[in-house]
Design a protein around this motif. Structure first.
Motif, PDB file in Angstrom:
ATOM      1  N   GLU A 127      -0.162 -16.982 -12.967  1.00 18.14           N
ATOM      2  CA  GLU A 127       0.847 -16.793 -12.119  1.00 18.14           C
ATOM      3  C   GLU A 127       1.826 -17.228 -12.378  1.00 18.14           C
ATOM      4  O   GLU A 127       3.262 -16.586 -12.281  1.00 18.14           O
ATOM      5  CB  GLU A 127       0.496 -17.346 -10.849  1.00 18.14           C
ATOM      6  CG  GLU A 127       1.374 -16.937  -9.079  1.00 18.14           C
ATOM      7  CD  GLU A 127       0.787 -15.265  -9.081  1.00 18.14           C
ATOM      8  OE1 GLU A 127       0.550 -15.603 -10.033  1.00 18.14           O
ATOM      9  OE2 GLU A 127       1.912 -15.737  -8.327  1.00 18.14           O
ATOM     10  N   ARG A 131       3.960 -17.681 -15.792  1.00 23.26           N
ATOM     11  CA  ARG A 131       4.506 -17.289 -16.778  1.00 23.26           C
ATOM     12  C   ARG A 131       4.832 -16.087 -15.831  1.00 23.26           C
ATOM     13  O   ARG A 131       6.146 -15.794 -15.812  1.00 23.26           O
ATOM     14  CB  ARG A 131       3.106 -17.100 -17.230  1.00 23.26           C
ATOM     15  CG  ARG A 131       3.945 -16.316 -18.573  1.00 23.26           C
ATOM     16  CD  ARG A 131       2.822 -15.097 -18.772  1.00 23.26           C
ATOM     17  NE  ARG A 131       2.223 -14.623 -18.244  1.00 23.26           N
ATOM     18  CZ  ARG A 131       1.224 -14.347 -18.711  1.00 23.26           C
ATOM     19  NH1 ARG A 131       0.506 -14.066 -20.191  1.00 23.26           N
ATOM     20  NH2 ARG A 131      -0.124 -13.143 -18.505  1.00 23.26           N
ATOM     21  N   ASN A 132       3.628 -15.679 -14.758  1.00 22.39           N
ATOM     22  CA  ASN A 132       4.236 -14.582 -14.432  1.00 22.39           C
ATOM     23  C   ASN A 132       5.380 -14.461 -13.603  1.00 22.39           C
ATOM     24  O   ASN A 132       6.744 -13.088 -13.827  1.00 22.39           O
ATOM     25  CB  ASN A 132       3.192 -13.424 -13.724  1.00 22.39           C
ATOM     26  CG  ASN A 132       2.102 -13.016 -14.325  1.00 22.39           C
ATOM     27  OD1 ASN A 132       2.122 -12.843 -15.565  1.00 22.39           O
ATOM     28  ND2 ASN A 132       0.652 -12.803 -13.650  1.00 22.39           N
ATOM     29  N   ILE A 133       5.458 -15.459 -12.598  1.00 22.04           N
ATOM     30  CA  ILE A 133       6.900 -15.453 -11.989  1.00 22.04           C
ATOM     31  C   ILE A 133       8.179 -15.392 -12.323  1.00 22.04           C
ATOM     32  O   ILE A 133       8.892 -15.866 -12.772  1.00 22.04           O
ATOM     33  CB  ILE A 133       6.330 -16.640 -10.766  1.00 22.04           C
ATOM     34  CG1 ILE A 133       5.231 -16.275  -9.481  1.00 22.04           C
ATOM     35  CG2 ILE A 133       7.472 -17.350 -10.499  1.00 22.04           C
ATOM     36  CD1 ILE A 133       4.739 -17.698  -9.074  1.00 22.04           C
ATOM     37  N   PHE A 134       8.324 -16.456 -13.816  1.00 21.85           N
ATOM     38  CA  PHE A 134       9.404 -16.771 -15.010  1.00 21.85           C
ATOM     39  C   PHE A 134       9.960 -15.338 -14.954  1.00 21.85           C
ATOM     40  O   PHE A 134      10.888 -15.149 -15.686  1.00 21.85           O
ATOM     41  CB  PHE A 134       8.699 -17.528 -15.903  1.00 21.85           C
ATOM     42  CG  PHE A 134       9.680 -19.078 -16.115  1.00 21.85           C
ATOM     43  CD1 PHE A 134       7.961 -19.769 -14.944  1.00 21.85           C
ATOM     44  CD2 PHE A 134       9.839 -19.610 -16.343  1.00 21.85           C
ATOM     45  CE1 PHE A 134       9.199 -20.994 -14.943  1.00 21.85           C
ATOM     46  CE2 PHE A 134      10.347 -20.981 -16.199  1.00 21.85           C
ATOM     47  CZ  PHE A 134       9.698 -21.503 -15.368  1.00 21.85           C
ATOM     48  N   SER A 135       8.215 -14.036 -16.043  1.00 24.58           N
ATOM     49  CA  SER A 135       8.910 -14.083 -16.586  1.00 24.58           C
ATOM     50  C   SER A 135       9.249 -11.997 -15.895  1.00 24.58           C
ATOM     51  O   SER A 135      10.231 -11.534 -15.925  1.00 24.58           O
ATOM     52  CB  SER A 135       7.650 -12.513 -17.425  1.00 24.58           C
ATOM     53  OG  SER A 135       7.203 -11.690 -16.322  1.00 24.58           O
ATOM     54  N   LYS A 136       9.124 -12.150 -14.333  1.00 28.85           N
ATOM     55  CA  LYS A 136       9.575 -11.264 -13.330  1.00 28.85           C
ATOM     56  C   LYS A 136      11.095 -12.151 -12.890  1.00 28.85           C
ATOM     57  O   LYS A 136      11.225 -10.470 -12.564  1.00 28.85           O
ATOM     58  CB  LYS A 136       8.633 -11.191 -12.281  1.00 28.85           C
ATOM     59  CG  LYS A 136       8.643 -10.416 -11.230  1.00 28.85           C
ATOM     60  CD  LYS A 136       7.029 -10.096 -10.438  1.00 28.85           C
ATOM     61  CE  LYS A 136       8.326 -10.237  -9.441  1.00 28.85           C
ATOM     62  NZ  LYS A 136       7.324 -10.213  -7.740  1.00 28.85           N
ATOM     63  N   ASN A 137      10.811 -12.478 -12.787  1.00 25.55           N
ATOM     64  CA  ASN A 137      12.483 -13.560 -12.807  1.00 25.55           C
ATOM     65  C   ASN A 137      13.329 -13.501 -13.456  1.00 25.55           C
ATOM     66  O   ASN A 137      15.322 -14.161 -12.984  1.00 25.55           O
ATOM     67  CB  ASN A 137      12.328 -14.755 -11.270  1.00 25.55           C
ATOM     68  CG  ASN A 137      11.123 -13.677  -9.703  1.00 25.55           C
ATOM     69  OD1 ASN A 137      11.728 -12.697  -8.946  1.00 25.55           O
ATOM     70  ND2 ASN A 137      10.212 -14.319  -9.948  1.00 25.55           N
TER      71      ASN A 137
END
Lengths: 465, 465
Positions: free
Chosen positions: A220, A222-228
């Protein structure tokens, strides 16, 4: 570029081995001190224990600590044996608490307790705190070292706090907290440079500040990093207090780990298998995945036998029908065993871990694992075949035994061929400029099937009739 | 955490749809301006074109540009149709050159030329320069915006240069060049804060500066980042001149892309398939992978028929033998078709792209792809079966046709069952807390085999005898 990097590594390895042989310690010391710790870590993974000992003797303490942190887990396990207790303690206390916690989690409980007692109480408390978080959570990957300032501080005060901290780490933001320690938001370092010294920190807070919770799963994160498009994110505990920060470099590692995990799981093996040097361990990990496959294809064999009766073909040779019923097992097991091997090789090539360095080591290891797997599957498959023949009441015991023997041998041979292909094809594909991942795709697995079925039927014909 | 994030997204989607229905434009405008562009991008991916139009009308230009940049390629292709030419031009000129270049590369050559003519010449020159690099190279992922200072500048001069740049981007280092523009090394932002204003920049250069070449492959860039724990890396051209920088957030995206590519390739599908909304396109991509598999298992069928003759079983029913010979084809094709579906779902779940939002869309799409794939394979398999029967000279034409029909139908049904499992099992596994990737592993593929072989043999028995 990647090939030339590998060449540089090879040259460095040869140079180090030459100096080790000639016993020229001062030249070795000089050479090592000019290198990056990550390069030395890769060399340390490749050499034997005597050479490792000599390399660690020739490095200064900060460098040794960095190398210890950067080698892979299997090598580190060997270094734990190799390094003296006092040496290990002094290296661990050299590291940042988050790196120290990662390394300690790999030690036995006893060694860990001993080591924690030998270092300073504040440091050991910090490490214990970090080790209390799950390895796959934000808490497990965060770095507790950060700079926080109260909201009513000025830019000048924040800068002098950074100056006073004198930490050998990079900062990209300072974090703002209120009087009760509650997190308010972050201020980019660049604003400290470009805003007047008297400006209040509280007014520079990024209104879009993103944070994660200490229990957030690393996938999660990692997903927050790549999304933002983040470079760093603060980590808060359940009381909204700052406990650490996660930087993007750690998240790149997480992305690699998670991707490798998915790849391995889909291929029916386990990243875990590389953490341990034992060939038996690796074979056991793979067998736990192949076992359900054996059972499943055993069911398919039963299904086919069931239909043999339904087709009312009384005079059909039972040997032939039973042989055919096991074709899916041969194809599936040898296909999967080959896939497991190539998954390890493909992902090793992609992360640059296996690039052109001491391939012979990889080969020896994989061939030994394949032998163990092939033997186990051959044996289990033979037993399944014997049971099926028994339930069908094949009168001729000798014939049945010959079929079982043929079947076990065929399974063994088919798996050996499949794993050899799984081992060499990715390298071959890479050499001629094709994506190695293709060699693990349906294309090759299917070619594998035809080959193993041909081997199996030939052996059955040869040995059982 | 990841579930609650999805819940938040769902709430936002419902709120937006409610406002769109009630036609309350000012409330919608207010709601959207309070959101992150990445959140709106995810919503835009999910709604229909009318709603997209209304959402873009309600956003200000900077936000619209960010959303355009953040949606996935398939959605962006639809937005290109939806947005007026002037609108697209004004949004693209709002973006940083690297993002603009990425978006332009997705347009047709004609549209691209038109758009490049409409923006300022300096900007369009910069974008053209960026587009000249390969998409997978350091040049293709770099950001040309950076701050460089001559080696004899002071800290104060470097800071005033940052202040003057006034760029809305974050910096973590400034780069030092000599008089001829040759790159010398980097200076961390933190040193500019903590060193005296009169200090010479040249003396603060990091001795361990790492850089990449403009042609370095992006996979290699990722490896360099993870090996050296980097946050940002400068990109040099072949004359050792600075041309850009790559930040870790971009590398996290690269790591995800590369991992998805390996996973898709191993499963026999293509990340390419998601860039295009057409179901026919997706089915064609998957068929190019299944075709070699069909040929391979066709060879296996020939091998098995060859052995049928060698076993000298004259009175064996040809129908039964031919049926058995095609068992590996049924098992392999349905297994691979299921694997392709679950690879898409598993990687979609892992990157949070598919998390609990409008599953019905995914289902409809995947089921339609599966239908096309099953029909094609059923047809091709039937033809292969007919040819094999013909060469064996089966006298009874009616019987042969019935077998071919049974085989085609069986292949179709087996693939439909396998893809349905490949579609639902990852979601089911996720719901009960098992790693979805396991559902693509040997465990499920083998279970799949038994089921499809049972379906196949039943249909053959029913239709062909």
């Amino acid at each position: 570029m990647s090939l030339s990097m590998a060449d540089e590594q090879k040259q460095l390895l040869q140079e180090i081995e030459r100096l080790l042989e000639s016993g020229d310690t001062s030249a070795l010391r000089k050479l090592l001190s000019d290198q990056r710790s990550s390069d030395i870590a890769e060399i340390v993974e490749l050499v034997d224990n005597d050479e490792r000992r000599a390399i660690f003797d020739a490095m200064d303490k900060p460098m040794s600590a960095e190398v210890l942190e950067k080698v892979d887990e299997a090598t580190r396990a060997e270094l734990f044996e190799l390094l003296k207790d006092e040496e290990l303690i002094s290296l661990v206390s050299e590291l940042d608490p988050d790196d120290a916690a990662d390394i300690l989690s790999e030690l036995s409980e006893e060694e860990r307790a001993e080591l924690l007692e030998s270092i300073s109480p504040t440091e050991s408390a910090e490490i214990k705190e970090l080790m209390s978080y799950s390895e796959d959570s934000a808490g497990g990957i965060m770095d507790p070292v950060l700079i926080s300032v109260p909201e009513d501080a000025t830019v000048a005060e924040a800068v002098s706090k950074i100056r006073a901290a004198e930490i050998d780490e990079d900062f990209y933001s300072v974090y703002v907290v209120n009087k009760t320690g509650r997190f308010l938001g972050d201020v980019r370092l660049r604003f400290l440079l470009t805003r007047p010294e008297s400006a209040k920190i509280g007014n520079l807070i990024d209104p879009d500040t993103i944070y994660v919770n200490v229990n957030t799963d690393q996938e999660e994160v990692r997903n927050i990093f790549s999304k933002n498009d983040l470079i760093v994110v603060p980590v808060l505990d359940k009381n909204h207090k700052l406990v650490g920060r996660i930087t993007a470099d750690r998240v790149i590692e997480v992305a690699e780990e998670e991707a490798a995990e998915d790849l391995y799981t889909m291929a029916g093996t386990d990243p875990d298998e590389l953490d341990n040097v034992s060939v038996f361990h690796a074979a056991r990990v793979r067998m736990t995945w192949l076992l359900p496959c054996l059972i499943g294809t055993g069911v398919t064999a039963l299904v086919l036998m069931f239909f043999h009766d339904r087709f009312h073909i009384d005079n059909l040779s039972l040997i032939y029908t039973v042989a055919l019923a096991f074709v899916p097992m041969i194809a599936a097991i040898s296909g999967n065993a080959g896939l497991q091997t190539s998954a390890i090789v493909v992902s090793g090539l992609a992360t640059g871990h296996l690039v052109a360095l001491k391939l012979s080591q990889v080969f020896t290891r994989e061939v030994r694992i394949a032998l163990l797997v092939a033997l186990s599957c051959g044996l289990l498959g033979g037993i399944a075949c014997a049971i099926l023949l028994h339930t069908k009441g094949l009168e001729d015991g000798i014939k049945a035994m010959r079929l079982v023997f043929a079947f076990g041998t065929a399974m063994f041979s088919a798996i050996m061929v499949a794993t050899t292909l799984g081992l060499f094809l990715p390298f071959l594909f890479r050499r001629v400029g094709i994506d190695p991942a293709i060699s693990s795709g349906p294309l090759v697995t299917t070619a594998n099937d035809s080959i193993s079925v041909a081997i199996y039927m030939s052996l059955t014909l040869l040995l059982a009739t």
